[in-house]
Scaffold this active site. Structure first.
Site, PDB file in Angstrom:
ATOM      1  N   LYS B  80      35.140  64.617  90.503  1.00 26.49           N
ATOM      2  CA  LYS B  80      35.085  63.351  89.768  1.00 26.49           C
ATOM      3  C   LYS B  80      36.498  62.963  89.325  1.00 26.49           C
ATOM      4  O   LYS B  80      37.256  63.836  88.868  1.00 26.49           O
ATOM      5  CB  LYS B  80      34.165  63.520  88.556  1.00 26.49           C
ATOM      6  N   SER B 155      27.452  58.779  84.721  1.00 30.70           N
ATOM      7  CA  SER B 155      28.690  58.226  85.225  1.00 30.70           C
ATOM      8  C   SER B 155      29.254  58.959  86.448  1.00 30.70           C
ATOM      9  O   SER B 155      30.114  58.404  87.120  1.00 30.70           O
ATOM     10  CB  SER B 155      29.730  58.235  84.111  1.00 30.70           C
ATOM     11  N   SER B 179      25.608  62.479  82.313  1.00 29.06           N
ATOM     12  CA  SER B 179      26.396  61.959  83.441  1.00 29.06           C
ATOM     13  C   SER B 179      26.470  62.862  84.665  1.00 29.06           C
ATOM     14  O   SER B 179      26.967  62.441  85.702  1.00 29.06           O
ATOM     15  CB  SER B 179      27.815  61.628  82.980  1.00 29.06           C
TER      16      SER B 179
END
Lengths: 95, 488
Positions: B80, B155, B179
């Protein structure tokens, strides 16, 4: 309304944000609704309840005060938008 | 070879690498080709580091030729884009960090490099991890590989999409309120939020420091265990990391759940708005687990109704403080041409941050401002204590808790963007684990009528990830959901 336009402007100023008219209207209304929702917390009796700031309670995390390698000046400045002679350049601070 | 290398799990690929049936360079090349073939449609990556990845694959092959192979040697992973990679762009999905090149590696990256892994690139995310759909990315749109008109969750949406679409063998995301678990659920894969303090956050761009935790996203439970093994443990550079013993997370992957007590939180299952397909899939999963010897007991989490409100106060307050550092001075975007310092700050931040980030900064700044602190942050911190106590009480009568991850399968792109409160409310099942600091995991447990994946959430006591993995492993062995892949 839970929060006025003036309050949003005041808070935005504290946070160093510049809102245009359209964002201001949108934020006032949305944040107003969010704050009203948050007010449901007032239904909870919290008299005498201690606060939690961290879910896992740790005592101070001390370490030895030893000299270690750190980023050198060039590395530390490698992302600075404007720099000169090993320093960051910003608009004039003192008038 | 008929086998498609990009479809491999980590443990299968490791076996083939060890037997020298494939090389890491072949594997990495295959995954890079897969990225090239589907990235246009999925949009999982912000950056792909082809050259660096191939160089690391070559190095891994040298190690393997010398007989040095560990579980992640030569395995291509995605990360990420809020975990710092030395010399390689780390944007946090934000225009304000669009060109930021970290001068150091996060501890996670050091550990993965040390374990011989190949880092393919950095995945898309909601800006500063604020969101549940990845639509708040300031840089690009990510689509759900199962249905390109739907969100991948967020997310860590890019990480989840990259795993589901076989654009990597595994990934690492971060979870502040769901997330990792929610996008894993929406993309039909495994996601784990470890206990707060289990994995070092040094080099993770901070959103809400008392809630943020890094964790793995993988194709199956065994891979999740291998990724946990590689990154867990105390780190002197993260003063919130905990000095707890780190077990071998693969040792718990044993058959049999006899005597396991599963707590079913009554508030979660009576909550309105639960999609019937989600409800049916979770019910079915519980029957499967009961068939394996587990026993279900009802438990109560009385403060569930307040979880969303507590979370949005605390997360926004911490974010408003953490994000004060983006001022255009030392790094990141600066609005050029300003002659006044304050004006430079204001223009930099207003132009650099997207709408959701600005909204949360304003909520947090308001809640921390003079006269409101006690009513908002103070109150929320007290209710947080009660939420934590609810879990402690529940774990007196059960070993794990099971619930849905999300109340609905992935929704359509654009469906909720104009209604932040509704978007916030969609996270009700995942937020509490962050507030309580406990581990939580998402495991595929079904599909909606429309063919979208549905995830089962397993939560456990602090530092009891092993039991979550064991339950997940047993469920996985008894079901086929994880074997189904999206067709792209």
């Amino acid at each position: 309304m839970k929060i006025t336009d003036d309050e949003v402007i005041h808070v935005a100023n504290l946070a160093r944000l510049d809102l245009d008219e359209a964002s201001l209207k949108k934020f006032s209304s949305q944040i107003g609704k969010i704050l009203e929702y948050i007010d449901t917390l007032n239904r909870v009796d919290t008299a005498g309840v201690v606060s939690t700031s961290h879910a896992i309670s740790l005592v101070n995390a001390f370490r030895e005060d030893r000299i270690q390698e750190h980023l050198d000046r060039d590395q530390a400045l490698s992302n600075a938008p404007e720099k000169e002679e090993g320093s960051v350049v910003v608009p004039k601070v003192v008038g | 070879m008929a086998m498609k290398l990009h479809e491999l799990t980590i443990h299968k690929a490791c076996g083939l690498l060890a037997q020298k049936e494939i090389s890491s360079q072949e594997l990495t090349r295959a995954v890079l080709s897969r990225i090239e073939a589907v990235e246009d449609r999925v949009g999982a990556y912000i950056s792909v580091f082809e050259e660096e990845a191939m160089a690391r694959a070559k190095r891994a092959d040298r190690e393997i030729s010398k007989g040095h192979i560990r579980p992640l040697t030569g395995i291509p992973l995605s990360i990420k884009d809020l975990i710092c990679t030395k010399g390689l762009k780390t944007t946090c999905g934000s225009k304000i960090l669009e060109n930021f090149i970290p001068p150091y590696d996060a501890t996670l990256i050091e550990k993965l490099k040390g374990a011989g892994a190949v880092i393919l690139g950095k995945t898309n995310m909601d800006e500063f991890a604020m969101g549940s759909s990845t639509e708040n990315s300031g840089l690009k749109l990510t689509r759900n590989p199962w249905d390109l008109t739907c969100i991948p969750g967020g997310s860590s949406g890019g990480s989840a999409a990259s795993v589901a679409a076989d654009m990597c063998l595994g990934s690492f995301g971060s979870d502040t309120g769901g997330s990792i678990r929610q996008p894993a659920s929406h993309c039909g894969i495994i996601g784990m939020k470890p206990t707060y303090g289990r994995v070092s956050r040094f080099g993770l761009v901070a959103f809400a420091s008392s809630l943020d935790q890094i964790g793995p996203i993988s194709k199956d439970v065994t891979d999740c265990s291998l990724l946990m093994n590689a990154v867990s443990g105390y780190d002197l550079r993260d003063s919130t990391s905990v000095q707890a013993a780190v077990p071998d997370f693969t040792a718990c992957l044993q058959h049999g759940l006899k005597g396991l007590k599963i707590g079913i939180p009554e508030q979660y299952h009576s909550s309105g708005g639960l999609d019937p397909d989600v409800s049916a899939s979770v019910e079915n999963a519980l029957k499967v687990l009961e068939g394996l010897g587990a026993e279900c007991v009802g438990v109560s989490l009385p403060h569930t109704d307040y979880v969303v409100a507590v979370y949005y106060v605390i997360a926004s307050c911490e974010a408003s403080s953490n994000l004060a550092r983006y001022d255009g001075v030392r790094f990141g975007f600066r609005d050029e041409g300003q002659t006044d310092l304050i004006q430079m700050y204001r223009q930099t931040r207003s132009r650099g941050f997207g709408e959701e980030v600005q909204r949360r900064i304003i909520i947090g700044t308001y809640a921390l401002s003079a006269g409101y602190y006690d009513a908002y942050y103070g109150k929320a911190s007290q209710v947080r204590t009660l939420i934590g106590q609810d879990f402690n009480n529940a774990f007196n009568t059960c070993d794990v808790l099971i619930s849905p991850v999300a109340s609905t399968p992935a929704f359509k792109i654009g469906e909720k963007v104009d209604d932040p409160l509704t978007m916030y409310l969609s996270d009700v099942f995942t937020l509490a684990a962050n507030l309580a600091g406990i581990p939580g995991m998402s495991v595929p447990c079904g599909f909606s009528a429309g063919g979208l994946p549905i995830g089962l959430q397993i939560m456990g006591k602090h530092f009891n990830e092993e039991l979550l993995l064991k339950v997940a492993y047993n469920f996985e062995q008894a079901s086929d959901f994880h074997k189904k892949r999206p067709v792209l």
